[in-house]
Design a protein around this motif. Structure first.
Motif, PDB file in Angstrom:
ATOM      1  N   SER A   1       0.832  -1.204   0.000  1.00 28.25           N
ATOM      2  CA  SER A   1       0.000   0.000   0.000  1.00 28.25           C
ATOM      3  C   SER A   1       0.867   1.255   0.000  1.00 28.25           C
ATOM      4  O   SER A   1       0.976   1.961   1.011  1.00 28.25           O
ATOM      5  CB  SER A   1      -0.927  -0.001   1.219  1.00 28.25           C
ATOM      6  OG  SER A   1      -1.790  -1.108   1.157  1.00 28.25           O
ATOM      7  N   LEU A   2       1.476   1.542  -1.134  1.00 30.10           N
ATOM      8  CA  LEU A   2       2.370   2.697  -1.225  1.00 30.10           C
ATOM      9  C   LEU A   2       1.657   4.010  -0.943  1.00 30.10           C
ATOM     10  O   LEU A   2       2.259   4.933  -0.399  1.00 30.10           O
ATOM     11  CB  LEU A   2       3.031   2.744  -2.600  1.00 30.10           C
ATOM     12  CG  LEU A   2       4.072   1.661  -2.855  1.00 30.10           C
ATOM     13  CD1 LEU A   2       4.476   1.642  -4.319  1.00 30.10           C
ATOM     14  CD2 LEU A   2       5.277   1.868  -1.972  1.00 30.10           C
ATOM     15  N   LEU A   3       0.409   4.106  -1.282  1.00 28.99           N
ATOM     16  CA  LEU A   3      -0.341   5.331  -0.995  1.00 28.99           C
ATOM     17  C   LEU A   3      -0.372   5.612   0.506  1.00 28.99           C
ATOM     18  O   LEU A   3      -0.321   6.754   0.930  1.00 28.99           O
ATOM     19  CB  LEU A   3      -1.764   5.244  -1.551  1.00 28.99           C
ATOM     20  CG  LEU A   3      -2.677   6.432  -1.276  1.00 28.99           C
ATOM     21  CD1 LEU A   3      -2.079   7.729  -1.842  1.00 28.99           C
ATOM     22  CD2 LEU A   3      -4.050   6.194  -1.860  1.00 28.99           C
ATOM     23  N   ILE A   4      -0.415   4.577   1.303  1.00 28.38           N
ATOM     24  CA  ILE A   4      -0.450   4.731   2.755  1.00 28.38           C
ATOM     25  C   ILE A   4       0.962   4.800   3.345  1.00 28.38           C
ATOM     26  O   ILE A   4       1.252   5.655   4.173  1.00 28.38           O
ATOM     27  CB  ILE A   4      -1.249   3.578   3.401  1.00 28.38           C
ATOM     28  CG1 ILE A   4      -2.710   3.656   2.952  1.00 28.38           C
ATOM     29  CG2 ILE A   4      -1.128   3.593   4.922  1.00 28.38           C
ATOM     30  CD1 ILE A   4      -3.539   2.444   3.301  1.00 28.38           C
ATOM     31  N   SER A   5       1.837   3.913   2.907  1.00 28.71           N
ATOM     32  CA  SER A   5       3.167   3.823   3.514  1.00 28.71           C
ATOM     33  C   SER A   5       4.137   4.897   3.022  1.00 28.71           C
ATOM     34  O   SER A   5       5.076   5.247   3.729  1.00 28.71           O
ATOM     35  CB  SER A   5       3.771   2.436   3.271  1.00 28.71           C
ATOM     36  OG  SER A   5       3.998   2.221   1.885  1.00 28.71           O
ATOM     37  N   ARG A   6       3.932   5.393   1.808  1.00 31.23           N
ATOM     38  CA  ARG A   6       4.840   6.395   1.230  1.00 31.23           C
ATOM     39  C   ARG A   6       4.021   7.459   0.515  1.00 31.23           C
ATOM     40  O   ARG A   6       4.208   7.724  -0.668  1.00 31.23           O
ATOM     41  CB  ARG A   6       5.798   5.716   0.256  1.00 31.23           C
ATOM     42  CG  ARG A   6       6.692   4.681   0.917  1.00 31.23           C
ATOM     43  CD  ARG A   6       7.678   4.145  -0.044  1.00 31.23           C
ATOM     44  NE  ARG A   6       8.626   5.186  -0.391  1.00 31.23           N
ATOM     45  CZ  ARG A   6       9.927   4.981  -0.504  1.00 31.23           C
ATOM     46  NH1 ARG A   6      10.427   3.790  -0.287  1.00 31.23           N
ATOM     47  NH2 ARG A   6      10.725   5.963  -0.849  1.00 31.23           N
ATOM     48  N   THR A   7       3.127   8.079   1.248  1.00 29.85           N
ATOM     49  CA  THR A   7       2.170   9.015   0.666  1.00 29.85           C
ATOM     50  C   THR A   7       2.835  10.106  -0.160  1.00 29.85           C
ATOM     51  O   THR A   7       2.450  10.348  -1.306  1.00 29.85           O
ATOM     52  CB  THR A   7       1.285   9.633   1.767  1.00 29.85           C
ATOM     53  OG1 THR A   7       0.648   8.577   2.490  1.00 29.85           O
ATOM     54  CG2 THR A   7       0.243  10.553   1.176  1.00 29.85           C
ATOM     55  N   ALA A   8       3.835  10.756   0.382  1.00 30.39           N
ATOM     56  CA  ALA A   8       4.493  11.863  -0.343  1.00 30.39           C
ATOM     57  C   ALA A   8       5.154  11.371  -1.622  1.00 30.39           C
ATOM     58  O   ALA A   8       5.048  12.015  -2.679  1.00 30.39           O
ATOM     59  CB  ALA A   8       5.520  12.550   0.556  1.00 30.39           C
ATOM     60  N   ASP A   9       5.829  10.227  -1.556  1.00 33.20           N
ATOM     61  CA  ASP A   9       6.470   9.657  -2.752  1.00 33.20           C
ATOM     62  C   ASP A   9       5.431   9.272  -3.802  1.00 33.20           C
ATOM     63  O   ASP A   9       5.618   9.491  -4.996  1.00 33.20           O
ATOM     64  CB  ASP A   9       7.306   8.428  -2.394  1.00 33.20           C
ATOM     65  CG  ASP A   9       8.495   8.764  -1.517  1.00 33.20           C
ATOM     66  OD1 ASP A   9       9.085   9.851  -1.694  1.00 33.20           O
ATOM     67  OD2 ASP A   9       8.841   7.930  -0.667  1.00 33.20           O
ATOM     68  N   TYR A  10       4.338   8.668  -3.352  1.00 35.65           N
ATOM     69  CA  TYR A  10       3.250   8.257  -4.238  1.00 35.65           C
ATOM     70  C   TYR A  10       2.697   9.473  -4.985  1.00 35.65           C
ATOM     71  O   TYR A  10       2.579   9.466  -6.213  1.00 35.65           O
ATOM     72  CB  TYR A  10       2.158   7.587  -3.410  1.00 35.65           C
ATOM     73  CG  TYR A  10       0.986   7.051  -4.190  1.00 35.65           C
ATOM     74  CD1 TYR A  10       0.906   5.703  -4.515  1.00 35.65           C
ATOM     75  CD2 TYR A  10      -0.057   7.878  -4.606  1.00 35.65           C
ATOM     76  CE1 TYR A  10      -0.172   5.188  -5.213  1.00 35.65           C
ATOM     77  CE2 TYR A  10      -1.133   7.380  -5.307  1.00 35.65           C
ATOM     78  CZ  TYR A  10      -1.190   6.038  -5.610  1.00 35.65           C
ATOM     79  OH  TYR A  10      -2.258   5.545  -6.311  1.00 35.65           O
ATOM     80  N   ILE A  11       2.382  10.520  -4.240  1.00 31.22           N
ATOM     81  CA  ILE A  11       1.824  11.723  -4.848  1.00 31.22           C
ATOM     82  C   ILE A  11       2.825  12.353  -5.813  1.00 31.22           C
ATOM     83  O   ILE A  11       2.457  12.793  -6.908  1.00 31.22           O
ATOM     84  CB  ILE A  11       1.382  12.723  -3.755  1.00 31.22           C
ATOM     85  CG1 ILE A  11       0.159  12.162  -3.021  1.00 31.22           C
ATOM     86  CG2 ILE A  11       1.087  14.093  -4.346  1.00 31.22           C
ATOM     87  CD1 ILE A  11      -0.220  12.924  -1.772  1.00 31.22           C
ATOM     88  N   GLU A  12       4.095  12.369  -5.449  1.00 37.98           N
ATOM     89  CA  GLU A  12       5.130  12.941  -6.309  1.00 37.98           C
ATOM     90  C   GLU A  12       5.237  12.196  -7.644  1.00 37.98           C
ATOM     91  O   GLU A  12       5.273  12.809  -8.707  1.00 37.98           O
ATOM     92  CB  GLU A  12       6.475  12.924  -5.596  1.00 37.98           C
ATOM     93  CG  GLU A  12       7.598  13.509  -6.420  1.00 37.98           C
ATOM     94  CD  GLU A  12       8.933  13.455  -5.696  1.00 37.98           C
ATOM     95  OE1 GLU A  12       9.951  13.627  -6.391  1.00 37.98           O
ATOM     96  OE2 GLU A  12       8.976  13.256  -4.465  1.00 37.98           O
ATOM     97  N   VAL A  13       5.272  10.874  -7.592  1.00 38.87           N
ATOM     98  CA  VAL A  13       5.394  10.063  -8.812  1.00 38.87           C
ATOM     99  C   VAL A  13       4.167  10.232  -9.704  1.00 38.87           C
ATOM    100  O   VAL A  13       4.287  10.401 -10.909  1.00 38.87           O
ATOM    101  CB  VAL A  13       5.631   8.580  -8.455  1.00 38.87           C
ATOM    102  CG1 VAL A  13       5.476   7.681  -9.661  1.00 38.87           C
ATOM    103  CG2 VAL A  13       7.004   8.398  -7.848  1.00 38.87           C
ATOM    104  N   VAL A  14       2.984  10.178  -9.113  1.00 35.35           N
ATOM    105  CA  VAL A  14       1.755  10.316  -9.902  1.00 35.35           C
ATOM    106  C   VAL A  14       1.655  11.721 -10.493  1.00 35.35           C
ATOM    107  O   VAL A  14       1.342  11.876 -11.681  1.00 35.35           O
ATOM    108  CB  VAL A  14       0.501   9.982  -9.050  1.00 35.35           C
ATOM    109  CG1 VAL A  14      -0.771  10.326  -9.786  1.00 35.35           C
ATOM    110  CG2 VAL A  14       0.509   8.494  -8.682  1.00 35.35           C
ATOM    111  N   THR A  15       1.948  12.741  -9.707  1.00 32.40           N
ATOM    112  CA  THR A  15       1.891  14.125 -10.201  1.00 32.40           C
ATOM    113  C   THR A  15       2.892  14.328 -11.324  1.00 32.40           C
ATOM    114  O   THR A  15       2.553  14.934 -12.353  1.00 32.40           O
ATOM    115  CB  THR A  15       2.166  15.111  -9.045  1.00 32.40           C
ATOM    116  OG1 THR A  15       1.175  14.922  -8.040  1.00 32.40           O
ATOM    117  CG2 THR A  15       2.128  16.542  -9.530  1.00 32.40           C
TER     118      THR A  15
END
Length: 67
Positions: A47-61
């Motif tokens: 669950s990268l959205l939960i465990s690495r929220t900032a990284d997840y948002i950065e990659v998707v953005t």
């Protein structure tokens, strides 16, 4: 093998320590989406959205900004 329904830009990413998504799964996805943007995190589990929220948002953005 049937191709994907979507032929546009595709982002795939996973964590190396994901217990559910194996290298076989990723290989199949990459075969279905040649030329995809593929990223790997060393850790983060399933669950990268939960465990690495900032990284997840950065990659998707970043991916959406390029598309």
């Amino acid at each position: 093998m049937q191709g994907p329904a979507w032929a546009g830009p595709t982002l795939l990413f996973r964590a190396d320590d994901d217990p559910l998504i194996t290298s076989t799964h990723i290989g199949r996805l990459r075969d279905l989406h040649p030329g995809c943007d593929f990223r790997t995190f060393a850790e983060g589990g399933h669950s990268l959205l939960i465990s690495r929220t900032a990284d997840y948002i950065e990659v998707v953005t970043e991916s959406l900004t390029r598309a």
